[in-house]
Design a protein around this motif. Structure first.
Motif, PDB file in Angstrom:
ATOM      1  N   GLU A   1      46.608  35.559  32.040  1.00 18.75           N
ATOM      2  CA  GLU A   1      45.528  34.953  31.446  1.00 18.75           C
ATOM      3  C   GLU A   1      45.138  35.202  30.055  1.00 18.75           C
ATOM      4  O   GLU A   1      45.544  36.128  29.542  1.00 18.75           O
ATOM      5  CB  GLU A   1      44.349  35.096  32.434  1.00 18.75           C
TER       6      GLU A   1
ATOM      7  N   GLU B   1      51.138  26.011  22.190  1.00 21.67           N
ATOM      8  CA  GLU B   1      51.258  24.957  23.169  1.00 21.67           C
ATOM      9  C   GLU B   1      51.784  23.698  22.762  1.00 21.67           C
ATOM     10  O   GLU B   1      52.604  23.078  23.027  1.00 21.67           O
ATOM     11  CB  GLU B   1      50.096  24.700  24.163  1.00 21.67           C
TER      12      GLU B   1
ATOM     13  N   LYS C   1      50.573  26.222  29.909  1.00 20.99           N
ATOM     14  CA  LYS C   1      49.237  26.550  30.411  1.00 20.99           C
ATOM     15  C   LYS C   1      49.195  26.096  31.750  1.00 20.99           C
ATOM     16  O   LYS C   1      49.563  24.764  31.907  1.00 20.99           O
ATOM     17  CB  LYS C   1      48.092  26.461  29.893  1.00 20.99           C
ATOM     18  N   GLU C   2      48.827  26.771  32.811  1.00 20.59           N
ATOM     19  CA  GLU C   2      48.743  26.268  34.080  1.00 20.59           C
ATOM     20  C   GLU C   2      47.456  26.692  34.722  1.00 20.59           C
ATOM     21  O   GLU C   2      47.227  27.909  34.710  1.00 20.59           O
ATOM     22  CB  GLU C   2      50.040  26.619  34.848  1.00 20.59           C
ATOM     23  N   ARG C   3      46.766  26.027  35.269  1.00 20.39           N
ATOM     24  CA  ARG C   3      45.523  26.191  35.706  1.00 20.39           C
ATOM     25  C   ARG C   3      45.738  26.606  37.182  1.00 20.39           C
ATOM     26  O   ARG C   3      46.708  26.295  38.060  1.00 20.39           O
ATOM     27  CB  ARG C   3      44.619  24.851  36.108  1.00 20.39           C
ATOM     28  N   PHE C   4      44.902  27.780  37.671  1.00 22.51           N
ATOM     29  CA  PHE C   4      44.900  28.225  38.964  1.00 22.51           C
ATOM     30  C   PHE C   4      44.473  27.107  40.117  1.00 22.51           C
ATOM     31  O   PHE C   4      43.446  26.737  39.773  1.00 22.51           O
ATOM     32  CB  PHE C   4      44.237  29.422  39.131  1.00 22.51           C
ATOM     33  N   PRO C   5      45.332  27.044  41.080  1.00 25.88           N
ATOM     34  CA  PRO C   5      44.751  26.133  42.089  1.00 25.88           C
ATOM     35  C   PRO C   5      43.556  26.328  42.837  1.00 25.88           C
ATOM     36  O   PRO C   5      42.822  25.331  42.937  1.00 25.88           O
ATOM     37  CB  PRO C   5      46.016  26.107  43.296  1.00 25.88           C
TER      38      PRO C   5
ATOM     39  N   ASP D   1      40.929  28.065  41.444  1.00 28.33           N
ATOM     40  CA  ASP D   1      39.750  28.221  40.313  1.00 28.33           C
ATOM     41  C   ASP D   1      40.353  27.500  39.024  1.00 28.33           C
ATOM     42  O   ASP D   1      40.950  28.073  38.409  1.00 28.33           O
ATOM     43  CB  ASP D   1      39.510  29.590  40.083  1.00 28.33           C
ATOM     44  N   GLN D   2      39.936  26.216  38.838  1.00 27.08           N
ATOM     45  CA  GLN D   2      40.316  25.152  37.794  1.00 27.08           C
ATOM     46  C   GLN D   2      40.188  25.799  36.383  1.00 27.08           C
ATOM     47  O   GLN D   2      40.431  25.387  35.467  1.00 27.08           O
ATOM     48  CB  GLN D   2      39.883  23.855  37.845  1.00 27.08           C
ATOM     49  N   ARG D   3      38.991  26.734  36.617  1.00 29.05           N
ATOM     50  CA  ARG D   3      38.721  27.372  35.314  1.00 29.05           C
ATOM     51  C   ARG D   3      39.488  28.304  34.727  1.00 29.05           C
ATOM     52  O   ARG D   3      39.643  28.520  33.420  1.00 29.05           O
ATOM     53  CB  ARG D   3      37.181  27.887  35.371  1.00 29.05           C
ATOM     54  N   ARG D   4      40.457  28.932  35.556  1.00 22.65           N
ATOM     55  CA  ARG D   4      41.336  29.910  35.110  1.00 22.65           C
ATOM     56  C   ARG D   4      42.852  29.401  34.735  1.00 22.65           C
ATOM     57  O   ARG D   4      43.184  28.490  35.432  1.00 22.65           O
ATOM     58  CB  ARG D   4      41.359  30.897  36.079  1.00 22.65           C
ATOM     59  N   VAL D   5      43.334  29.891  33.535  1.00 24.50           N
ATOM     60  CA  VAL D   5      44.766  29.333  33.254  1.00 24.50           C
ATOM     61  C   VAL D   5      45.574  30.521  33.044  1.00 24.50           C
ATOM     62  O   VAL D   5      45.299  31.595  32.741  1.00 24.50           O
ATOM     63  CB  VAL D   5      44.306  29.022  31.722  1.00 24.50           C
TER      64      VAL D   5
END
Length: 135
Positions: free
Chosen positions: A41, A64, A71-75, A77-81
C-alpha cells in the motif's frame, strides 16, 4: 550533516545510472522497495522509502502514467490501494542490477570491505536505537 554528506557521496556513484534510465531517485526507491518486498500500500511504500505521503501520491501518479507501476483497489475496501510493479519496472531492475552491483564492488574496493561492513552495522544500530529496538 555528516550523514547527509555521506548520502550525497554515495548517490554520486549511483545517480547517473538511475537518471540514464529516465528515473528519479524517488522512483528508483519505489521500484526497489516493491521489487524487494512485493506489492504494498502507498503508506507502506512511504514509510519504507522515506517519502512523505503527499509527495508519494505525486510520485505514484507519475509512475503509473509512465507504466512503471499499477494500482489495484482492494475488493473489500475500495479506499485501499495495492501498488505493484509492471513488467517494464521488473526489466529495469534486471537491467540496472549488474551496473549497480559493479558500483558497490568499486566502493568496497575503494574503501575496503571492512569499512563497508562497519558502516552497515553502525547504521543498523543507529536506526534500531532511534526506533527503540535492540540490535
Amino acid at each position: 550533516m555528516l550523514l547527509l554528506r555521506a548520502r550525497e557521496k554515495m548517490m554520486e556513484r549511483f545517480r547517473p545510472l538511475i537518471t540514464a534510465h529516465g528515473l528519479t531517485e524517488q522512483q528508483w526507491r519505489v521500484i526497489r522497495a516493491l521489487h524487494e518486498h512485493g506489492p504494498m500500500e502507498p503508506r507502506q511504500i512511504s514509510d519504507l522509502c522515506t517519502i512523505s505521503s503527499p509527495s508519494m501520491a505525486g510520485v505514484l501518479a507519475r509512475m503509473e502514467a509512465l507504466e512503471f507501476i499499477t494500482k489495484e483497489r482492494f475488493p473489500d475496501d475500495q479506499r485501499r490501494v495495492l501498488v505493484s510493479l509492471t513488467p517494464t519496472s521488473t526489466e529495469l531492475v534486471a537491467t540496472l542490477s549488474g551496473d549497480l552491483e559493479a558500483r558497490y564492488a568499486e566502493l568496497e574496493s575503494q574503501v575496503g570491505q571492512g569499512v563497508v561492513d562497519q558502516v552497515y552495522k553502525a547504521v543498523d544500530a543507529l536506526l534500531a536505537g532511534l526506533e527503540g529496538n535492540s540490535v
